[in-house]
Write an enzyme that holds these catalytic residues in place. Structure first.
Site: not given
Ligand code: 3AM
Length: 180
Positions: A37, A121
């Site tokens: 996603h 991304h």
């Molecule tokens: O789109 P991506 O996969 O990069 O890394 C987590 C994921 O991003 C991010 O939220 C998305 C869905 O889980 N994520 C997880 N914990 C986070 C945090 N504490 C976070 N982004 C910011 N702060």
């Protein structure tokens, strides 16, 4: 409490293109195809009332539908270690507009502002203790990665349940674009 994020799903056919980028990289855990996603806004753990406020605020976000292009691969790193590998999203004013509207809606619903710059991304893998040198081949092999433009006609609120087999994402609410 429920763990939430706002994001864009990807068309069926794209999943295969993206999982085709997988390779042998020590410490890399590849994201299952159904979890791929584009995150627009990470929310985190909220209670039911906050989730309802957020949903009400997101329901008022509208923007015209648009198209996106995925291009190139890259990585995030910190303290000399690779944290994640991703496919890039080509810069797009309509996407940035939508993301800004969503950020405003989140703040209206009482969320603290997101401090980090938006870097769209598709995360392909999360890495543990992976040195940058280990991904040199991955970056070189897929530097020319790209997919034709695909339509974005909705964004969604996802829940993320952290299970033993990894995160399970559920598309809780879909917000169509171009309603007005
Ligand atoms: O789109 P991506 O996969 O990069 O890394 C987590 C994921 O991003 C991010 O939220 C998305 C869905 O889980 N994520 C997880 N914990 C986070 C945090 N504490 C976070 N982004 C910011 N702060």
């Amino acid at each position: 409490m429920i763990r939430l994020f706002v994001g864009l799903g990807l068309p069926e056919g794209l999943g295969e293109r993206l999982t085709g980028l997988r390779g042998q990289i020590p410490g890399a855990r590849w994201v299952p195809r159904e979890n791929l996603h584009i995150t627009l806004r990470f929310i985190g753990e909220v209670d039911e009332e906050a989730a309802a406020d957020l949903d009400a605020a997101l329901m008022r976000v509208d923007a015209p539908p648009f198209e996106l292009v995925l291009r190139d691969v890259g990585h995030f790193e910190s303290r000399g270690r690779v944290r994640s590998l991703w496919a890039g999203v080509e810069r797009d004013p309509a996407l940035e507009h939508l993301q800004a509207r969503i950020e405003t809606a989140c703040q209206r619903a009482g969320m603290a502002p997101e401090g980090r710059k938006f870097h769209p991304h598709v995360t392909l893998a999360r890495c543990r203790d992976t040195r940058t040198a280990r991904i040199a081949d991955f970056l070189a092999d897929h530097g020319g990665f790209g997919v034709p433009a695909f339509p974005v006609d909705a964004f969604a609120l996802y829940s993320s349940a952290l299970g033993r087999g990894g995160a399970v994402y559920t598309r809780e609410v879909e917000y169509p674009l171009g309603r007005t």
